[in-house]
Write an enzyme that holds these catalytic residues in place. Sequence first.
Site, mmCIF file in Angstrom:
data_model
loop_
_atom_site.group_PDB
_atom_site.id
_atom_site.type_symbol
_atom_site.label_atom_id
_atom_site.label_comp_id
_atom_site.label_asym_id
_atom_site.label_seq_id
_atom_site.Cartn_x
_atom_site.Cartn_y
_atom_site.Cartn_z
ATOM 1 N N SER A 54 -28.703 -23.250 -5.390
ATOM 2 C CA SER A 54 -28.780 -23.230 -3.935
ATOM 3 C C SER A 54 -27.609 -23.814 -3.411
ATOM 4 O O SER A 54 -26.790 -24.505 -4.018
ATOM 5 C CB SER A 54 -29.986 -24.200 -3.483
ATOM 6 O OG SER A 54 -31.172 -23.759 -3.916
ATOM 7 N N GLN A 95 -28.192 -27.618 -12.514
ATOM 8 C CA GLN A 95 -28.318 -26.231 -11.819
ATOM 9 C C GLN A 95 -27.630 -26.105 -10.498
ATOM 10 O O GLN A 95 -27.940 -26.902 -9.596
ATOM 11 C CB GLN A 95 -29.772 -25.788 -11.780
ATOM 12 C CG GLN A 95 -30.278 -24.490 -11.212
ATOM 13 C CD GLN A 95 -31.423 -23.950 -11.051
ATOM 14 O OE1 GLN A 95 -32.018 -24.643 -9.932
ATOM 15 N NE2 GLN A 95 -32.322 -23.141 -11.907
ATOM 16 N N GLY A 96 -26.743 -25.146 -10.521
ATOM 17 C CA GLY A 96 -26.026 -24.879 -9.308
ATOM 18 C C GLY A 96 -26.258 -23.427 -8.887
ATOM 19 O O GLY A 96 -25.563 -22.700 -8.786
ATOM 20 N N SER A 107 -30.170 -31.345 -9.073
ATOM 21 C CA SER A 107 -30.973 -32.351 -10.123
ATOM 22 C C SER A 107 -30.021 -32.741 -11.290
ATOM 23 O O SER A 107 -29.423 -32.120 -12.050
ATOM 24 C CB SER A 107 -32.277 -32.299 -10.625
ATOM 25 O OG SER A 107 -32.831 -31.711 -9.507
ATOM 26 N N GLU A 166 -38.854 -20.536 -14.996
ATOM 27 C CA GLU A 166 -38.975 -21.638 -14.233
ATOM 28 C C GLU A 166 -40.809 -21.413 -13.895
ATOM 29 O O GLU A 166 -41.253 -22.525 -13.694
ATOM 30 C CB GLU A 166 -37.960 -21.666 -13.400
ATOM 31 C CG GLU A 166 -38.299 -23.024 -12.307
ATOM 32 C CD GLU A 166 -37.140 -23.024 -11.346
ATOM 33 O OE1 GLU A 166 -37.163 -24.152 -10.621
ATOM 34 O OE2 GLU A 166 -36.115 -22.146 -11.344
#
Lengths: 387, 307
Positions: free
Chosen positions: A131, A128-129, A163, A249
């Site tokens: 933040s 996941q990109g 992550s 989420e």
Amino acid sequence: MDLTYTQEERDFRARLREWLGKTLPELPARPSPDDWPGRRAYDAGWQRRLYDAGYAGLHWPVDAGGRGATPTQHLIFLEETERAGAPYVGANFVGLLHAGPTIAAEGTAAQRARWLPPVLRGDEVWCQGFSEPGAGSDLAALRTRAVRDGDDYVITGSKIWTSHAEVADWCELLVRTRSVSETVPKHRGISWLAMPMDAPGVTVRPLRTLAGSAEFAEVFLDEVRVPVANRVGEEDDGWRVTMVTLSFERGTAFVGEVVACRRTLGELARTAKANGRWDDPVLRRRLGRLYAEFGALWRLTQWNVSASEASGGVPGVGGSVFKLAYSHARQELYDTAAEVLGADSLALDGEWALDRLSSLSYTIAAGTSQIQRNIVAERILGLPKGR
Amino acid sequence: MRAVDFRLTDDQRDLRTGVRDLLAGRYGREALRASVDAGGTLDRRLWRELGEAGFFALRLPQERGGVGLGLPEAVLVFEEAGRALLPGPLVATHLAAGAVPGAAEGTAVVTAFDLGGPGGGTLVAHLGEADAVLGAPSLPTGEPVPSADPLTPLHRVASRPPAASGAYRDEGALLTAALQVGGALRTVELAVRYGREREQFGQPIGAFQAVKHLCAQMLVRAEVARTAVYAAAVTADPAEVAGAKLLADGAAVRNARDCLQVHGGMGFTWEADVHLHLKRAWVRAEQWRTAGEAEELLAAELASAAM
């Protein structure tokens, strides 16, 4: 109000339990936490077994390659796999719980066909990109730029807290496709892209957490070319697309963990009985209170699931209420564990010590408790936004 | 075919709305303040009206003149009573329906030795107006004692029979927990309303995160407790009931405290209703099963489940 299961649900549970009993002993030994290629292979192997047995994408819609199970069946699946000590979703987390559901909800037929089957089979890993160093809680302030050049976007910027970046094939990437101006608010110029992690210009730098291991990474993007066809949703509409992901989420991602916490609490009681700390009434009462809290959190999970069943599967803001209560209770659980163990809690060879360190992220990751309280106050209670 | 489902049925929804409307009409804010001014005297007419509405006979079988509903419906009704701050020994009289003459109809007021735990406290609520004490052969005499809650008069008795209300303890704890949940939800509403109205530094105080986060945390406590109470009403499992009481007591007391804080100086006045919620929450926390008792029961249950 009814807490019993249908015959169909009981049969589903019995079949799953039988399959887990047969399958788990066949699994290879777990890799060490630092062995990222090993971890990816292990998680992929588990996902493949789920796929072959018909349990992959259980709650995904059938037209997205899922099994179209009810939320209650999904809940039973998470409960039984956790209870049996089955592997955690691990490296497949983003693919199965964020990017996949987003593509299923917002992607074109071609995009679903390209990206969803490999996720379900465990063949491709996503990260996941979202933040950025300057855009954490204020995610919409992100500055990574994507400029159109023919059929590509050319992307420059950096992402953080990613992550599984080291082993991922794809990144669900939020980029700014339109500059913020007086007429364009910050959340109106964002787009959602699927970026191949092996594209030229992508650099991954692991970040070491306070637990000592490299659980996530910084990702630097230097004129990375991504086809426009990899955009999910309309250009500049990525914020809405992202909100779908984030509600997933917060809604169901913690189901297995509540079951895990209840099991952990039982282990803690056994430890306290064995080392004599159980005789301390203050500590014993604290454990009794945690038992009530995790019991209620399990019921709240069931409640959220039955609410999402009614709303067609999209979890709502109620997930924020759950996350606030859960993240606090889980940290309290490990603080209580430290009190049961005394100085032994400082030795990192014990299983509790590392879990305690990991638990420090629960009030920060996936929206800090402070942001969750803003969401609850403004969107559920209707309090005014501050200036 | 049945499933795990927390959604209320249409009948349950109608029941809750009916009780809320009845109490809004019959025991609104004016009536509440009037009973405070009257020194907490019980309104016997209102008690009979509650009886006629089926409040006390709710779970009595229909062949015995009751409504024939179960604990899940009862907790919805008691949640509304808690929200309205309805005074009187509601739980004890409800439990006495069918056992004490007049209780089901609301013509008798029945209290219980529900304060102070199993070892035997000597305070009894509403004794001065009670026609009977649940599980006691006769009405004991007692000396009036000034009460922290203006709507819960207290008497001190010389002694109480051992475990006089023991058989009713789980149901008493659950229904009291439902009252607490109603109070906890009501104080969230009061705090939110005040936060939107009251302005300082040129904006509603509810726009400040310091206030906002207090309110959000209040809702979290109330919703977790409500879930626990609803689930315990379905399972009637003693440990789940104890957990529900524990969480509901915490939510009601803590929420009333935070509501008071949000109200600032007004919260410390007699005129604002906040103190009435806090004081009642304190009373209910001492009834049927205290936090310490619940925690010990839960710890024992945890240990036996873990071994």
